[in-house]
Design a protein around this motif. Sequence first.
Motif, mmCIF file in Angstrom:
data_model
loop_
_atom_site.group_PDB
_atom_site.id
_atom_site.type_symbol
_atom_site.label_atom_id
_atom_site.label_comp_id
_atom_site.label_asym_id
_atom_site.label_seq_id
_atom_site.Cartn_x
_atom_site.Cartn_y
_atom_site.Cartn_z
ATOM 1 N N ASN A 1 -15.697 -1.570 12.527
ATOM 2 C CA ASN A 1 -14.225 -1.370 12.014
ATOM 3 C C ASN A 1 -13.269 -0.712 13.136
ATOM 4 N N TYR B 1 -12.225 -5.302 -6.652
ATOM 5 C CA TYR B 1 -13.317 -5.629 -7.550
ATOM 6 C C TYR B 1 -12.538 -6.248 -8.898
ATOM 7 N N ARG C 1 0.443 -5.823 9.819
ATOM 8 C CA ARG C 1 2.065 -5.401 9.227
ATOM 9 C C ARG C 1 2.917 -5.266 10.465
ATOM 10 N N THR D 1 0.734 -1.157 -0.039
ATOM 11 C CA THR D 1 -0.065 -0.030 0.069
ATOM 12 C C THR D 1 0.799 1.120 -0.011
ATOM 13 N N HIS E 1 -9.796 0.395 -3.396
ATOM 14 C CA HIS E 1 -11.000 -0.839 -3.259
ATOM 15 C C HIS E 1 -11.270 -1.153 -4.373
ATOM 16 N N PHE F 1 -26.701 -30.851 -3.844
ATOM 17 C CA PHE F 1 -25.585 -30.674 -3.347
ATOM 18 C C PHE F 1 -24.533 -31.721 -3.648
ATOM 19 N N ILE G 1 -7.849 -8.016 9.414
ATOM 20 C CA ILE G 1 -8.118 -7.718 8.170
ATOM 21 C C ILE G 1 -7.268 -8.463 7.077
ATOM 22 N N TYR H 1 -15.874 -13.844 -11.184
ATOM 23 C CA TYR H 1 -17.200 -13.713 -11.675
ATOM 24 C C TYR H 1 -17.528 -14.008 -13.071
ATOM 25 N N TRP I 1 -17.365 -17.583 -13.017
ATOM 26 C CA TRP I 1 -18.681 -18.126 -12.105
ATOM 27 C C TRP I 1 -19.864 -17.865 -12.979
ATOM 28 N N ILE J 1 -18.351 -16.901 1.139
ATOM 29 C CA ILE J 1 -19.428 -16.674 2.199
ATOM 30 C C ILE J 1 -18.959 -16.013 3.500
ATOM 31 N N PHE K 1 -8.696 -10.580 3.844
ATOM 32 C CA PHE K 1 -8.348 -10.462 2.483
ATOM 33 C C PHE K 1 -7.801 -11.865 1.891
ATOM 34 N N MET L 1 -25.590 -18.329 -8.820
ATOM 35 C CA MET L 1 -25.035 -19.694 -8.826
ATOM 36 C C MET L 1 -25.844 -20.666 -8.074
ATOM 37 N N TRP M 1 -6.816 4.977 -1.828
ATOM 38 C CA TRP M 1 -8.102 4.025 -1.844
ATOM 39 C C TRP M 1 -9.045 4.356 -2.467
ATOM 40 N N THR N 1 -24.758 -12.457 -7.551
ATOM 41 C CA THR N 1 -24.256 -13.257 -8.038
ATOM 42 C C THR N 1 -24.533 -14.620 -7.226
ATOM 43 N N ALA N 2 -24.374 -14.530 -6.109
ATOM 44 C CA ALA N 2 -24.594 -15.792 -5.080
ATOM 45 C C ALA N 2 -25.816 -16.372 -5.439
HETATM 46 FE FE1 HAS Z 1 -12.601 -6.298 1.719
HETATM 47 C C1 HAS Z 1 -10.368 -4.385 3.160
HETATM 48 C C2 HAS Z 1 -15.080 -4.362 3.100
HETATM 49 C C3 HAS Z 1 -15.002 -7.595 -0.412
HETATM 50 C C4 HAS Z 1 -10.064 -7.398 -0.383
HETATM 51 N N1 HAS Z 1 -10.589 -6.051 1.608
HETATM 52 C C5 HAS Z 1 -9.828 -5.151 2.479
HETATM 53 C C6 HAS Z 1 -8.132 -5.530 1.973
HETATM 54 C C7 HAS Z 1 -8.379 -6.113 0.976
HETATM 55 C C8 HAS Z 1 -9.727 -6.525 0.623
HETATM 56 C C9 HAS Z 1 -7.323 -6.746 -0.071
HETATM 57 O O1 HAS Z 1 -15.405 -1.908 4.691
HETATM 58 C C10 HAS Z 1 -7.270 -4.774 2.755
HETATM 59 C C11 HAS Z 1 -6.504 -3.535 2.388
HETATM 60 C C12 HAS Z 1 -5.200 -3.319 3.265
HETATM 61 O O2 HAS Z 1 -4.150 -3.568 2.669
HETATM 62 O O3 HAS Z 1 -5.759 -2.646 3.951
HETATM 63 N N2 HAS Z 1 -14.482 -6.204 1.353
HETATM 64 C C13 HAS Z 1 -15.611 -5.235 1.961
HETATM 65 C C14 HAS Z 1 -16.952 -5.364 1.644
HETATM 66 C C15 HAS Z 1 -16.781 -6.530 0.478
HETATM 67 C C16 HAS Z 1 -15.298 -6.806 0.450
HETATM 68 C C17 HAS Z 1 -18.095 -4.814 2.206
HETATM 69 N N3 HAS Z 1 -12.472 -7.331 -0.005
HETATM 70 C C18 HAS Z 1 -13.586 -7.899 -0.637
HETATM 71 C C19 HAS Z 1 -13.214 -8.502 -1.972
HETATM 72 C C20 HAS Z 1 -11.691 -8.423 -1.739
HETATM 73 C C21 HAS Z 1 -11.301 -7.812 -0.663
HETATM 74 C C22 HAS Z 1 -14.140 -9.234 -2.734
HETATM 75 C C23 HAS Z 1 -10.675 -8.934 -2.711
HETATM 76 C C24 HAS Z 1 -10.865 -9.990 -3.906
HETATM 77 N N4 HAS Z 1 -12.651 -4.744 2.842
HETATM 78 C C25 HAS Z 1 -13.913 -4.043 3.441
HETATM 79 C C26 HAS Z 1 -13.421 -2.861 4.201
HETATM 80 C C27 HAS Z 1 -11.934 -3.026 4.566
HETATM 81 C C28 HAS Z 1 -11.609 -4.256 3.438
HETATM 82 C C29 HAS Z 1 -14.439 -2.017 5.133
HETATM 83 C C30 HAS Z 1 -11.318 -2.086 5.372
HETATM 84 C C31 HAS Z 1 -10.934 -2.658 6.673
HETATM 85 C C32 HAS Z 1 -9.825 -1.947 7.413
HETATM 86 O O4 HAS Z 1 -10.337 -1.369 8.462
HETATM 87 O O5 HAS Z 1 -8.656 -1.738 7.145
HETATM 88 C C33 HAS Z 1 -17.984 -6.899 -0.209
HETATM 89 O O6 HAS Z 1 -17.627 -6.842 -1.417
HETATM 90 C C34 HAS Z 1 -18.351 -8.578 -0.016
HETATM 91 C C35 HAS Z 1 -19.585 -8.669 -0.509
HETATM 92 C C36 HAS Z 1 -19.653 -10.294 -0.727
HETATM 93 C C37 HAS Z 1 -20.655 -11.078 -0.244
HETATM 94 C C38 HAS Z 1 -20.449 -12.623 -0.620
HETATM 95 C C39 HAS Z 1 -21.483 -13.150 -1.664
HETATM 96 C C40 HAS Z 1 -21.066 -14.694 -1.587
HETATM 97 C C41 HAS Z 1 -20.864 -15.284 -2.833
HETATM 98 C C42 HAS Z 1 -20.459 -16.839 -2.685
HETATM 99 C C43 HAS Z 1 -21.660 -17.619 -2.637
HETATM 100 C C44 HAS Z 1 -21.512 -19.115 -2.586
HETATM 101 C C45 HAS Z 1 -22.193 -19.924 -3.387
HETATM 102 C C46 HAS Z 1 -21.799 -21.416 -3.208
HETATM 103 C C47 HAS Z 1 -23.051 -19.869 -4.556
HETATM 104 C C48 HAS Z 1 -21.827 -10.433 0.356
HETATM 105 C C49 HAS Z 1 -20.896 -14.560 -4.148
HETATM 106 C C50 HAS Z 1 -22.411 -22.041 -2.149
HETATM 107 C C51 HAS Z 1 -22.870 -23.345 -2.063
HETATM 108 C C52 HAS Z 1 -23.399 -23.898 -0.873
HETATM 109 C C53 HAS Z 1 -23.846 -25.378 -0.932
HETATM 110 C C54 HAS Z 1 -23.134 -23.223 0.500
#
Ligand code: HAS
Length: 558
Positions: A370, A235, A448, A132, A231, A334, A379, A242, A245, A355, A383, A314, A227, A310-311
């Motif tokens: 946070n 994505y 860190r 960073t 952020h 399943f 954190i 995705y 997927w 998940i 990630f 899928m 940032w 997306t979830a």
């Molecule tokens: Fe994050 C910090 C909030 C998603 C990566 N994030 C980070 C950092 C990285 C990172 C690298 O609000 C650290 C950066 C650093 O060095 O300081 N993040 C979020 C939120 C989401 C989120 C709200 N992050 C990601 C994704 C990343 C990633 C994707 C990488 C690819 N993140 C934060 C926040 C921080 C943060 C704060 C700062 C924290 C701090 O204080 O420093 C959302 O996009 C997440 C939404 C996702 C879902 C999940 C949906 C589930 C799916 C799977 C379905 C499963 C199936 C199979 C279908 C709601 C799509 C199921 C089958 C069965 C049978 C069960």
Amino acid sequence: MTNYTTAQMLAPNTKVDKKDAKLVLANMIWVAFALLIGGTAGLLQTLVRSGHFELPFGIGYYQLLTLHGVILALVMTFFFIMGFQIAALSRTSGPLNKKERTLGWIGFWVMTIGTLMSATMIALNEASVLYTFYAPLQAHVIHYIGLALVIVGTWISVAGQMMRYFRWRRENKGQKTPLLSYMTAVNNLMWYVCTIGVASTVLFQFVPWSLGLVETINITLSRTLFWYFGHALVYFWLLPAYMVWYAVTPKILGAKGFSDNLARLSFVLFLFFSIPVGIHHQLVDPGIDAFWKGLQVVLTFMVIVPSLMTAFSMFAVFETYGRNKGATGLLDWFKKLPWTDARFVLLFIGMLFFIPGGLGGIINASGQMNQLVHNTIWIVGHFHITVGAPVILTYFAAMMFLLPHLTGRKIDKIANRLGLMLAYTWALGMGIMSAAMHFAGLRGAPRRSTFSEYGGAEVAEEWITYQVMQAVGGSFLFIAIIIAILLFLKLVTGPKVNDVEEFPVAEFMDQYDPAVKWVDNWRLLIIITAFLVLIAYTVPITQMFTENIPGAKGFKLW
Ligand code: HAS
Ligand code: CU
């Protein structure tokens, strides 16, 4: 049927063009190399933090950590994304022309030069500022220029990709664009808009400051610009996964995708909401009004929606597939999933990781919560179960069909078995390591930071068991990386065959429904994206210029 040209219906494009394949492969070689180097660094870090190991040859912990972050989070992912997107375009829109492909090659070489410049500075211990590169830590100017060149390289490659996309549209006026090509274009537009942030801070702040042309740097501004990019970066990593997927997974199952139109809508929502949310990484930073932090928290909750869509898609695909195979009970489907196909198992385990990964993201984004997790190793756990599992496991699944597809081979039994071993070993290692990180983070363990007993403080003693667990997880991950390298070698050697491995692309249940026009109206997309960015950032960034924020001198603390 009105949305497809007769030419397309009769002779759909089924392969990545041979010349494009070389360009894609060049990018993929970097992926394998970066994985090996970055993974080795990761293993050593977990060993150091266990308290039972010291680095040899005067290598510093933070030097290694910088290498790990830069080479995996930036270099490996960027090369994969460029390669994969070019393959996706060539497969679904048709071969790139000479100009488009040349841009791909120039981009590749510029990225390569940039990577080597930064890597050299890290190796010389002139740039232990982590991925960073937060000011006031100050690296050698060549490090910043190298990183900037990596970004410029992606711009050039992306320019070629965008030209391919718009050429298809010109040549097929009024037709629905192929889904994977469309998704590539949306991801690329997001990339252009968000990289403006990191390019400006590097060019106007870090370079003059590290050259000594100016003495101090405005830290709040530099982090905010970082940032704004950072952020959306997450994505940029996620969307190619995705793409797999949505568009590839159903075909691997031999089923249809849920909805082409819904998939496009989710990508558009990512474009809108990925960028105006960067301040959720600065919720505890000074210098930004609570109102703007709050607004960006709300926007962050908006960007969760397309992931939930997306979830849903899928689940719909899996359940429909299972029921067609005779599943009856609530979760019976399943068991019907193809558990012996490594491509499927790799990406499915990735989905499972997302998940808790997504849930953790929602916790991070929730204003007050946070404060509990920020700057703790929670954190880092977050990630690793987002980019380090769902994203990378899906990249591995893509490599499994891409590498043989591009080199005229087929996945054989051994490769499939290696793929399954990779999936399970990775899951075990990442599961243990990141669970330990989450638990330690909740108990206050900082991120860190190298191994320390903190003068025997009681609270720090609690962390040590978790740190040992991290080393155990890290060791499994290292084994998984060796398996991955063996797998890649297996996929590109072996005998050439006539029925080359396919690059699977699914049809959708609504494939032949009329196209939703506005999602392909690029002027509209750019206007809405810019509008949201301006709302979220104009006032906070203006305040950083008008309020008297003291500048900081550079520090070299290593
Ligand atoms: Fe994050 C910090 C909030 C998603 C990566 N994030 C980070 C950092 C990285 C990172 C690298 O609000 C650290 C950066 C650093 O060095 O300081 N993040 C979020 C939120 C989401 C989120 C709200 N992050 C990601 C994704 C990343 C990633 C994707 C990488 C690819 N993140 C934060 C926040 C921080 C943060 C704060 C700062 C924290 C701090 O204080 O420093 C959302 O996009 C997440 C939404 C996702 C879902 C999940 C949906 C589930 C799916 C799977 C379905 C499963 C199936 C199979 C279908 C709601 C799509 C199921 C089958 C069965 C049978 C069960
Ligand atoms: Cu974020």
